[in-house]
Motif scaffolding. Sequence first.
Motif, PDB file in Angstrom:
ATOM      1  N   LEU A 221      26.103   8.840 -11.672  1.00  0.00           N
ATOM      2  CA  LEU A 221      27.273   9.461 -11.038  1.00  0.00           C
ATOM      3  C   LEU A 221      28.591   9.162 -11.753  1.00  0.00           C
ATOM      4  N   ALA A 222      28.584   8.210 -12.695  1.00  0.00           N
ATOM      5  CA  ALA A 222      29.843   7.811 -13.347  1.00  0.00           C
ATOM      6  C   ALA A 222      30.116   8.675 -14.570  1.00  0.00           C
ATOM      7  N   ASP A 223      31.347   8.554 -15.109  1.00  0.00           N
ATOM      8  CA  ASP A 223      31.643   9.290 -16.344  1.00  0.00           C
ATOM      9  C   ASP A 223      31.837   8.338 -17.530  1.00  0.00           C
ATOM     10  N   SER A 224      31.632   7.050 -17.302  1.00  0.00           N
ATOM     11  CA  SER A 224      31.720   6.059 -18.384  1.00  0.00           C
ATOM     12  C   SER A 224      30.726   4.923 -18.088  1.00  0.00           C
TER      13      SER A 224
ATOM     14  N   GLU B 276      17.022   7.880 -20.009  1.00  0.00           N
ATOM     15  CA  GLU B 276      17.082   8.299 -21.418  1.00  0.00           C
ATOM     16  C   GLU B 276      16.588   9.740 -21.558  1.00  0.00           C
ATOM     17  N   GLU B 277      15.574  10.100 -20.755  1.00  0.00           N
ATOM     18  CA  GLU B 277      15.054  11.480 -20.823  1.00  0.00           C
ATOM     19  C   GLU B 277      16.128  12.511 -20.485  1.00  0.00           C
ATOM     20  N   ILE B 278      17.066  12.134 -19.605  1.00  0.00           N
ATOM     21  CA  ILE B 278      18.107  13.107 -19.251  1.00  0.00           C
ATOM     22  C   ILE B 278      19.359  12.944 -20.134  1.00  0.00           C
ATOM     23  N   GLY B 279      19.217  12.185 -21.223  1.00  0.00           N
ATOM     24  CA  GLY B 279      20.302  12.139 -22.213  1.00  0.00           C
ATOM     25  C   GLY B 279      21.202  10.925 -22.124  1.00  0.00           C
TER      26      GLY B 279
ATOM     27  N   SER C 172      26.735  11.556 -21.678  1.00  0.00           N
ATOM     28  CA  SER C 172      26.087  12.742 -22.270  1.00  0.00           C
ATOM     29  C   SER C 172      24.829  13.171 -21.514  1.00  0.00           C
ATOM     30  N   MET C 173      24.698  12.747 -20.264  1.00  0.00           N
ATOM     31  CA  MET C 173      23.513  13.170 -19.486  1.00  0.00           C
ATOM     32  C   MET C 173      23.590  14.652 -19.132  1.00  0.00           C
ATOM     33  N   ILE C 174      22.427  15.280 -19.036  1.00  0.00           N
ATOM     34  CA  ILE C 174      22.358  16.685 -18.598  1.00  0.00           C
ATOM     35  C   ILE C 174      21.386  16.784 -17.412  1.00  0.00           C
ATOM     36  N   SER C 175      21.452  17.894 -16.709  1.00  0.00           N
ATOM     37  CA  SER C 175      20.610  18.002 -15.501  1.00  0.00           C
ATOM     38  C   SER C 175      19.221  18.500 -15.873  1.00  0.00           C
ATOM     39  N   MET C 176      18.567  17.755 -16.710  1.00  0.00           N
ATOM     40  CA  MET C 176      17.236  18.096 -17.209  1.00  0.00           C
ATOM     41  C   MET C 176      16.194  18.005 -16.076  1.00  0.00           C
ATOM     42  N   PRO C 177      15.337  19.009 -15.906  1.00  0.00           N
ATOM     43  CA  PRO C 177      14.292  18.906 -14.872  1.00  0.00           C
ATOM     44  C   PRO C 177      13.314  17.773 -15.186  1.00  0.00           C
TER      45      PRO C 177
END
Length: 428
Positions: free
Chosen positions: A34-37, A58-61, A77-82
Amino acid sequence: MEKLKIAGGYPLKGTVRISGAKNSAVALIPAAILADSPVSIEGLPDISDVQILKGLLEEIGGTVEFSNHEMTVDPSSMISMPLPNGKVKKLRASYYLMGAMLGRFKKAVIGLPGGCHLGPRPIDQHIKGFEALGASVTNEQGAIYLRADELRGARIYLDVVSVGATINIMLAAVRAKGRTIIENAAKEPEIIDVATLLTNMGANIKGAGTDVIRIEGVDELHGCRHTIIPDRIEAGTYLILGAAVGEGILIDNVIPQHLESLIAKLREMGVPIEAGDDQVFVGPAGKFKPVDVKTLVYPGFPTDLQQPFTSLLTRAEGSSVVTDTIYGARFKHIDELRRMNANIKVEGRSAIINGSVQLQGAKVKASDLRAGAALIIAGLIAEGITEVTGLEHIDRGYSHLVEKLNGLGATVWREELTGEELEQLKNA
Ligand code: EPU
């Protein structure tokens, strides 16, 4: 694959240091999404659930560093990867990825969680909470799809007091628009720990640890540093073990208030206990009185200690009854204890333990994490050698188990399973 061998029947003595709480760790790590840093969490236990969650972030970036019990998660750099399959199926707590990813990305696809088989473990209250916040939730081929245009605060009454649902709704609500009120919330210390981390990240949460939690949503959350609370269930396991076979064991790095229900029961049995600020000493008991125990939500007697406690009750002088009101089918350890000569009957949600029998070493299998703890305690009480398989369950929750037990003077070691034993396990 390995088995644990225990040479039982010898008294233990010394000091054992408790690790960070598993059931906090598995929520704190997803909360970092939930954080940005970067978020740093100190004092994490060395258990497989923590390693699996590291892999999932790590799988979601995410960039995740983990050494010396400290994990730093850079979620920028996380993304909403399924995540419909794979590692999510390995642990129950992967459901916290739902709340955290929904909170950050407003969408998530997460496979239905795995974890210990304790009978039915629905997540309807988590879903009720997400829907109340404005998400659509569907179950498509074994994965939960969550989507929302925006999350809006809501008043949510939990029909069942649930640790997981309380934390998951907090995770989704901290970045929702407006106020969320969770009523009939669970009050476990792990909920306070997660709320403390989120507050340090900039969230606005009041009432964690009571049955009404109020959350004012904020637009963004930042990184921070957090120290996890000690594991009250690991501490409780060593307390029970100390009562069963100890000649004086000091449990270090605990919050004694988190263990009040267990300490009260042990005292009722006649076990001498002294609680300090962050230590508990359990002295050698002469004879044990039988007691009845009913598991309840916190601050009642924890279901997670019911199985280890059953092993101790085989030493009581008379009959005790253990009733699990949280998981009515959490009795898979009983058949294994019977192989070790225990005299226990299961009737509905209760186990009736006739004490004063001498347990004997045997080959037994841990069907879940706390069943494993129960069998290890039984193995330490028993005469002869006990061999415990199913270590993958025990490794999910007990950090440095062999070192800690041997540090108390036990003779416990891991051995590779033979080809024949592997075959037998597959066919069992
Ligand atoms: N329940 C529902 N619907 C829901 C959620 C729960 O009916 O949506 C029911 C459950 O079936 C159960 C009761 O409510 O009968 C309580 O379940 P809860 O949600 O509180 O359990 P959980 O969050 O899935 C956590 C711990 C468990 C521990 C329980 C109860 C984690 C990761 N797990 O599970 O820990 O037994 O709370 O205290 O925090 C363990 O450590 O060995 C373990 C299983």
